[in-house]
Design an enzyme around this catalytic site. Structure first.
Site, PDB file in Angstrom:
ATOM      1  N   LYS A 561      75.920  29.970  -9.099  1.00 13.73           N
ATOM      2  CA  LYS A 561      75.717  30.302  -7.686  1.00 13.73           C
ATOM      3  C   LYS A 561      74.218  30.243  -7.450  1.00 13.73           C
ATOM      4  CE  LYS A 561      77.895  34.257  -8.396  1.00 13.73           C
ATOM      5  NZ  LYS A 561      78.733  34.568  -7.237  1.00 13.73           N
ATOM      6  N   THR A 669      82.529  32.765  -2.272  1.00 15.08           N
ATOM      7  CA  THR A 669      83.642  31.818  -2.290  1.00 15.08           C
ATOM      8  C   THR A 669      83.777  31.203  -3.681  1.00 15.08           C
ATOM      9  OG1 THR A 669      82.124  30.147  -1.404  1.00 15.08           O
ATOM     10  CG2 THR A 669      83.644  31.192   0.157  1.00 15.08           C
ATOM     11  N   LYS A 673      87.242  30.040  -6.042  1.00 12.43           N
ATOM     12  CA  LYS A 673      87.489  28.781  -6.757  1.00 12.43           C
ATOM     13  C   LYS A 673      87.877  29.068  -8.204  1.00 12.43           C
ATOM     14  CE  LYS A 673      83.708  26.939  -4.027  1.00 12.43           C
ATOM     15  NZ  LYS A 673      82.243  26.733  -4.098  1.00 12.43           N
TER      16      LYS A 673
END
Ligand SMILES: *Cc1c(COP(=O)(O)O)cnc(C)c1O
Length: 821
Positions: A561, A669, A673
């Site tokens: 991220k 998000t 996943k």
């Protein structure tokens, strides 16, 4: 146009073309033979021929979709966003159009695997991280739900920078993604619009005695649309992502040209084109540069002019239907200058009065907030905006004056309230608060996860919530199951489809039926084998990208991220150091061999985030170079984390790290996943983690750390040094870090990081959660040792991920925002 409406042919759903010359093999052969003119076919040529022929396969339905939508039978949604993190187009398009097998066959005739061709496509990296990727997932879901939604964005010549790691440090390189052209885009020169900047305003009284405003002597920039097709899944709809490129307006240079300074005049063209040159690489923080404001206005103005042109060509200048036919969803405040811009266009261009223009504007705008972090709330200096957009500033003042009357009425005599809630912040340098502008003008204001929306209502926007409770709503984020399961994990998809049929691709709640298979031995084994195969592929990728050997028999523990203090990659690294110490001390009892992968980009101006990258690399180096350690622990920092990397990472992950300080991650998000692909999560009670935990159950989620309320209560008396002193494990880690063990030849480089952990004002409270995190990691290890249990929980995670399909999220936007009013 009206004529054409009556002769529409229906959209073709997965049927072959009417003319065999339009078949995919024929189109492909034509491109190879005539299109590229290069002689022998190298792979790049095969990629281009493939992409161009797939695009051409979409053209009939694309045109038909547009013609149908032009009848305005469906409400038209414009999704306005400065970022669309699309990644690659080919693989996803082939999936949605059901053309993968046919393409494979064609390429096999050239002794070429489809996958090797897909690898040649550059990511369209027109976004920073979660916010931009959300926009991309939403476009896929909107098309697949047969909604008429147009994405409006900027065609940055340089997207998100390419990250290299040199001596452990991040080095940024320009992302020249358009260097070899973009086969998917279509330039539409006949839909160019003009965007004004600078100049000054004048008023006059027109023949009807009305006061009119003119914005004069502006410098105009052309906005040229480039369209990208957005195919729905197997439904024949092809929506559009319209990206604007700035170009110089020739007439603008004429005066200088006549002065004889031809070369100078031509050179100023570059100034105009600079507007869409580069994406600002800030995630969860703002960049106050003037060029960024220009980008925002450029996108907003061009997109609204486009919408209005389209409306007027079908309805004439009767705007009574406009708000019933249009919604503009603002992806964060980045495009919120669209509020005064729509007012301007309706009043100054189309002659509407204030009240009518305001009715329309405030019934069309909907605003999505993405963050509670104060450093991410946009404010523009009034003086800057006054100079660049004088007419827009006049309109903002008028909006503010009228709205503050409402505030005064609601809180009589409360001067402080007026100051607090004013769109214009009365600091020494006056600022325009873009979030307030967006809230005032929007009929809907939404947060992106349950906790986030709750905190918006009770904290940041509480005053506004009291004034307009009906505006506020939650829409928990989601991700598209096409790209993030069906496409990126073909082995798992095929297993699921063999057991459940393929309806899950468009109705992800169907995955719940997987829960019935957790005691089916054959199924569980196959599930585990697929994970192992995906781990082998991920290990090969890590080897290629990082030159580090990951052993697929070890646990793959992944945190990818953007690098940000609130996301706490540092906590993860401290835990790695803790494991490393344990191994050196011979304390390997109950330890599970693990490979820790960290990846992500730091904003180039974010010094602390860059130091965290350096620390991750140095720790990885020490860990990987000690043969006593590597049987138990390995670590890699993956350079240039992006969408196509995530497509390889999430299928091969065992453990997903979602460890932000509670109350700071709006949704996340990436977490979804991983869950869809069967990873187990270790995480805090933050963002959508809370809802994931609700779905999967406490026994199937490794929860740790303070909750948001405890974080805010701890703030006033936070004493990290005392926490360190009371934890032998954390003391050991801090001592090792402070001893310079990871920076023997680079003294002092981690001092700032060490100090930040001990700092009583450390907002991210890394020390506070360390022991709780360490214990949760021990529970992870214990569970992993029981592989049967682990695999069952893995299946359960996929089974419970249905709620996090962006189809579900978009159904919420459709029913509760777009179609509601
Ligand atoms: C999903 C995704 C993100 C968002 O990740 P978070 O963990 O939610 O911050 C960022 N970048 C890329 C490339 C992604 O695919």
């Amino acid at each position: 146009m009206q004529q054409a409406d009556k002769q529409l042919s229906p959209i073709m759903k997965g049927e072959g073309p009417c003319d065999p010359c339009d078949s995919l093999p024929a189109l492909f052969a034509r491109h190879i033979r005539y299109g590229l003119c290069r002689g022998e076919q190298d792979k790049h040529e095969l990629f281009n021929a493939t992409a161009l022929s797939v695009k051409e396969q979409m053209l009939d339905n694309w045109r038909q979709t547009r013609l149908n939508d032009n009848s305005y039978q469906q409400k038209q949604i414009a999704y306005l966003s400065l970022e669309f993190l699309m990644g690659r187009t080919l693989g996803n398009a082939l999936l949605n159009l059901n053309l993968a097998d046919e393409t494979r066959t064609i390429l096999n005739q050239y002794a070429t695997e489809l996958e090797s061709i897909e690898e040649l496509e550059n990511d369209a990296g027109l976004g920073n991280g979660g916010l931009g990727r959300l926009a991309a997932c939403f476009l896929d879901s909107c098309a697949s739900l047969d909604l008429s939604v147009t994405g409006y964005g900027i065609r940055y010549q340089y997207g998100m920078f390419v990250q290299k790691i040199v001596d452990g440090y991040q080095v940024e390189q320009p992302d020249r993604w358009l260097r070899f052209g973009n086969p998917w885009e279509v330039r539409l020169p006949h839909r160019i619009v003009t965007v004004p900047f600078f100049g000054h305003t004048e008023t006059y009284v027109d023949k009807d005695g009305k006061r009119q405003h003119v914005w004069k002597d502006t410098k105009n920039v052309l906005a040229v649309p480039y369209d990208m097709p957005i195919p729905g899944f197997n439904n024949g709809r092809i929506n559009t992502l319209r990206l604007w490129k700035a170009e110089a307006n020739d007439e603008f240079d004429l005066a200088e040209f006549n002065d004889g300074d031809y070369a100078e005049a031509v050179a100023t063209k570059n100034l105009a084109e600079q507007i869409t040159m580069v994406l600002y690489p800030n995630d969860a923080s703002v960049n106050g540069k003037e060029l960024r404001l220009r980008q925002q206005y450029f996108l907003s103005s061009a997109s609204l002019q486009d919408l209005l042109n389209r409306y007027v060509s079908h309805h004439g200048e009767d705007f009574s239907q406009f708000s019933a036919k249009n919604v503009m969803q603002l992806n964060d405040t980045h495009p919120s200058i669209a509020v005064p811009e729509l007012m301007r266009l309706l009043m100054d261009k189309y002659g509407l009065g204030w009240d009518k223009a305001w009715d329309i504007t405030s019934q069309c705008m909907a605003y999505t907030n993405h963050t509670l972090l104060p450093e991410a709330l946009e404010r523009w200096p009034l003086a800057m905006m006054q100079n660049m957009l004088p007419r827009i500033v006049e309109i903002i003042f008028e909006i503010n004056a009228r709205y503050l009357e409402l505030v005064a009425h609601h809180w009589p005599g409360d001067i402080q309230k007026l100051r607090d809630m004013s769109i214009i912040e009365e600091s020494p340098q006056q600022q325009i608060r873009m979030a307030y502008l967006a809230i005032v003008a929007s009929f809907s204001v939404n947060g992106v996860a349950g906790l986030h929306t709750k905190l918006l209502k009770s904290g940041l926007f509480n005053d506004f919530y009291q004034l307009w409770p009906e505006k506020f709503n939650n829409k928990t984020n989601g991700v598209t199951p096409r790209r993030w399961l069906a496409y990126c994990n073909p082995k798992l998809s095929s297993l699921i489809t063999r057991r459940l049929g393929d309806e899950w691709v468009t109705d992800l709640t169907k995955l719940a039926a997987l829960n019935a298979f957790t005691s089916d031995k054959a199924f569980v084994n196959e599930w585990a084998e697929i994970k192992l195969a995906n781990k082998q592929a991920l290990a090969a990728f890590v080897k290629q990208q990082c030159q580090v050997e990951f052993d697929p028999k070890m646990m793959f523990d992944v945190q990818v991220k953007r690098i940000h203090e609130y996301k706490r990659q540092l906590l993860n690294i401290l835990h790695v150091i803790h494991l490393y110490r344990r191994i050196l001390n011979g304390d390997t009892q109950g330890m599970v061999p693990r490979c820790v992968l960290i990846g992500g980009k730091a904003a180039p101006g974010y010094a602390m985030a860059k130091q965290i990258i350096k620390l991750a690399n140095n720790v990885a180096h020490m860990v990987n170079s000690d043969p006593q350690v590597t049987p138990y622990l390995r670590m890699a920092f993956l350079p240039n984390y992006n969408v196509s990397a995530m497509e390889k990472i999430c299928p091969g992950t065992d453990l997903s790290e979602q460890i932000s300080t509670a109350g700071k991650e709006a949704s996340g998000t990436g977490n979804m996943k991983f869950m869809m692909n069967g990873a187990l999560t270790i995480g805090t009670l933050d963002g959508a983690n809370i809802e994931m935990l609700e779905e999967v159950g406490e026994d199937n989620f490794f929860l740790f750390g303070l909750n948001a309320e405890q974080v805010s209560q701890t703030k006033s008396h936070y004493n990290p040094q005392q926490i360190i002193n009371q934890s032998a494990a954390l003391t050991g880690v801090m001592d090792m870090l402070s001893s310079g063990h990871f920076n023997l030849v680079e003294p002092g480089i981690f001092d700032h990081i060490i100090a930040s952990i001990k700092e009583p004002h450390d907002q991210w409270m890394t020390a506070a959660d360390f022991d709780s995190y360490r214990l949760a990691q021990e529970a992870v290890a214990a569970t992993y040792l029981n592989q049967e249990k682990w695999q069952k929980i893995s299946i359960r995670n996929t089974a419970c991920s249905g709620r996090f399909s962006s189809d579900n999220t978009i159904a919420g936007y459709r029913d509760e925002i777009w179609m509601k009013k």
